[in-house]
Design a protein around this motif. Structure first.
Motif, PDB file in Angstrom:
ATOM      1  N   CYS A   1       0.812  -1.220   0.000  1.00 46.93           N
ATOM      2  CA  CYS A   1       0.000   0.000   0.000  1.00 46.93           C
ATOM      3  C   CYS A   1       0.846   1.272   0.000  1.00 46.93           C
ATOM      4  N   ARG A   2       2.122   1.164   0.353  1.00 46.51           N
ATOM      5  CA  ARG A   2       2.944   2.363   0.480  1.00 46.51           C
ATOM      6  C   ARG A   2       3.128   3.118  -0.837  1.00 46.51           C
ATOM      7  N   VAL A   3       3.142   2.381  -1.940  1.00 48.42           N
ATOM      8  CA  VAL A   3       3.340   3.032  -3.232  1.00 48.42           C
ATOM      9  C   VAL A   3       2.178   3.985  -3.549  1.00 48.42           C
ATOM     10  N   PHE A   4       0.995   3.709  -3.007  1.00 48.72           N
ATOM     11  CA  PHE A   4      -0.155   4.580  -3.237  1.00 48.72           C
ATOM     12  C   PHE A   4       0.064   5.949  -2.594  1.00 48.72           C
ATOM     13  N   HIS A   5       0.777   5.971  -1.485  1.00 46.42           N
ATOM     14  CA  HIS A   5       1.041   7.224  -0.793  1.00 46.42           C
ATOM     15  C   HIS A   5       2.159   8.024  -1.464  1.00 46.42           C
ATOM     16  N   GLN A   6       2.961   7.371  -2.286  1.00 46.39           N
ATOM     17  CA  GLN A   6       4.012   8.055  -3.041  1.00 46.39           C
ATOM     18  C   GLN A   6       3.480   8.636  -4.339  1.00 46.39           C
ATOM     19  N   ALA A   7       2.459   8.005  -4.898  1.00 46.07           N
ATOM     20  CA  ALA A   7       1.956   8.363  -6.224  1.00 46.07           C
ATOM     21  C   ALA A   7       1.121   9.642  -6.190  1.00 46.07           C
ATOM     22  N   PRO A   8       1.071  10.368  -7.318  1.00 46.25           N
ATOM     23  CA  PRO A   8       0.151  11.502  -7.408  1.00 46.25           C
ATOM     24  C   PRO A   8      -1.278  11.035  -7.152  1.00 46.25           C
ATOM     25  N   GLU A   9      -2.110  11.923  -6.689  1.00 45.57           N
ATOM     26  CA  GLU A   9      -3.465  11.574  -6.269  1.00 45.57           C
ATOM     27  C   GLU A   9      -4.242  10.832  -7.348  1.00 45.57           C
ATOM     28  N   GLN A  10      -4.775   9.670  -6.977  1.00 44.49           N
ATOM     29  CA  GLN A  10      -5.609   8.837  -7.847  1.00 44.49           C
ATOM     30  C   GLN A  10      -4.959   8.536  -9.206  1.00 44.49           C
ATOM     31  N   SER A  11      -3.647   8.362  -9.211  1.00 42.45           N
ATOM     32  CA  SER A  11      -2.936   8.114 -10.467  1.00 42.45           C
ATOM     33  C   SER A  11      -2.673   6.638 -10.730  1.00 42.45           C
TER      34      SER A  11
ATOM     35  N   ILE B   1     -18.442 -17.856  -2.072  1.00 41.31           N
ATOM     36  CA  ILE B   1     -17.994 -16.490  -1.801  1.00 41.31           C
ATOM     37  C   ILE B   1     -16.645 -16.269  -2.486  1.00 41.31           C
ATOM     38  N   MET B   2     -16.208 -15.007  -2.508  1.00 45.07           N
ATOM     39  CA  MET B   2     -14.909 -14.674  -3.083  1.00 45.07           C
ATOM     40  C   MET B   2     -13.817 -15.078  -2.112  1.00 45.07           C
ATOM     41  N   ARG B   3     -12.944 -15.996  -2.517  1.00 45.86           N
ATOM     42  CA  ARG B   3     -11.863 -16.466  -1.661  1.00 45.86           C
ATOM     43  C   ARG B   3     -10.592 -15.640  -1.830  1.00 45.86           C
ATOM     44  N   LYS B   4     -10.240 -15.337  -3.079  1.00 50.66           N
ATOM     45  CA  LYS B   4      -9.065 -14.527  -3.374  1.00 50.66           C
ATOM     46  C   LYS B   4      -9.350 -13.636  -4.565  1.00 50.66           C
ATOM     47  N   ILE B   5      -8.810 -12.434  -4.511  1.00 52.27           N
ATOM     48  CA  ILE B   5      -8.898 -11.511  -5.637  1.00 52.27           C
ATOM     49  C   ILE B   5      -7.492 -11.005  -5.920  1.00 52.27           C
ATOM     50  N   PHE B   6      -6.986 -11.297  -7.114  1.00 51.30           N
ATOM     51  CA  PHE B   6      -5.680 -10.814  -7.539  1.00 51.30           C
ATOM     52  C   PHE B   6      -5.882  -9.594  -8.430  1.00 51.30           C
ATOM     53  N   VAL B   7      -5.103  -8.553  -8.160  1.00 52.57           N
ATOM     54  CA  VAL B   7      -5.234  -7.323  -8.949  1.00 52.57           C
ATOM     55  C   VAL B   7      -3.846  -6.852  -9.401  1.00 52.57           C
ATOM     56  N   THR B   8      -3.832  -6.219 -10.563  1.00 53.54           N
ATOM     57  CA  THR B   8      -2.618  -5.540 -11.008  1.00 53.54           C
ATOM     58  C   THR B   8      -2.712  -4.080 -10.574  1.00 53.54           C
ATOM     59  N   VAL B   9      -1.593  -3.555 -10.125  1.00 57.09           N
ATOM     60  CA  VAL B   9      -1.480  -2.144  -9.771  1.00 57.09           C
ATOM     61  C   VAL B   9      -0.507  -1.511 -10.744  1.00 57.09           C
ATOM     62  N   SER B  10      -0.934  -0.444 -11.394  1.00 53.62           N
ATOM     63  CA  SER B  10      -0.052   0.189 -12.383  1.00 53.62           C
ATOM     64  C   SER B  10      -0.325   1.675 -12.463  1.00 53.62           C
ATOM     65  N   ALA B  11       0.658   2.410 -12.968  1.00 61.44           N
ATOM     66  CA  ALA B  11       0.484   3.847 -13.153  1.00 61.44           C
ATOM     67  C   ALA B  11      -0.503   4.094 -14.279  1.00 61.44           C
ATOM     68  N   GLY B  12      -1.402   5.054 -14.093  1.00 60.31           N
ATOM     69  CA  GLY B  12      -2.431   5.317 -15.076  1.00 60.31           C
ATOM     70  C   GLY B  12      -1.920   6.093 -16.273  1.00 60.31           C
TER      71      GLY B  12
END
Length: 219
Positions: A185-195, A208-219
């Motif tokens: 989560c720390r990279v979100f605090h480094q990035a420009p707002e909502q980027s 039910i949903m057991r696991k959710i995998f997501v990619t995080v990338s710069a917009g």
């Protein structure tokens, strides 16, 4: 630019238990890797029965010998016939597949035999891109098909979170989905707002949903 130079060792008592950050692997400019436990880890020995990693039993020691070789045993064997599919799933750059520190951070070093995982502290840059699985699902109990592959999720900071002041909460169409893992989560605090963009890559579910995998990338 290196994607990360620090990988934190996380541990939890069992599935559904709170995740604790217990140790730090750090790579220096000369590529030496050290490992040490964090000071608060001592409290977990009594409170939650924490048992140190087998090869690293001393909570006060800085280990600087064979650290990466030992932790590399958690990595999938490069000789496996499905290795390319594995790398593709975890967003591994094939040109860095020989870098064991990089692989440990990108794939989290997960095994079915213990409750340790390895969380890279990603550094924000315009091409940041990594895969992570969400935390908090065991407490939310999302119905099957709440989200699907390809869906984009929204995020907000939860500064009043009693367990993690850096918490990043995710939602989809106004419904709470879960949280970005600690350290990731720390990279979100480094990035420009909502980027940053968060897109569902894969799900594991039954009723039910057991696991959710997501990619995080710069917009």
């Amino acid at each position: 630019m290196a994607e990360f130079s620090k990988i934190y060792l996380a541990w939890r008592k069992g599935k559904g238990s709170r995740r604790h950050i217990v140790g730090l692997l750090e790579r220096s400019e000369d590529n030496n890797v050290t490992f040490q436990y964090l000071p608060q880890t001592k409290d977990l020995v009594k409170s939650e029965g924490f048992i140190p990693y087998f090869e690293f039993q001393h909570l006060d020691k800085v280990y600087d010998n064979n650290v990466l070789q030992i932790f590399s045993h958690r990595l999938i064997k490069a000789e496996r016939p499905d290795i390319n599919n594995f790398y593709a799933f975890w967003e591994v750059d094939p040109s860095k597949a020989d870098d064991r520190f990089y692989l440990l951070g990108k794939t989290q070093g997960l095994t079915a035999s213990d409750n340790f995982e390895f969380l890279a502290e990603y550094i924000y840059h315009s091409n940041v891109h990594f895969l992570t699985d969400l935390s908090g699902l065991s407490h939310i109990n999302l119905p099957k098909d709440t989200v699907k592959k390809g869906d984009f999720l929204q995020y907000t900071f939860e500064d009043d979170n009693q367990f993690d002041k850096e918490a990043v909460k995710l939602s989809f169409n106004g419904h709470e989905i879960g949280y970005i893992k600690k350290i990731h989560c720390r990279v979100f605090h480094q990035a420009p707002e909502q980027s940053l963009r968060i897109q569902v890559k894969a799900v594991e579910q039954n009723g039910i949903m057991r696991k959710i995998f997501v990619t995080v990338s710069a917009g």
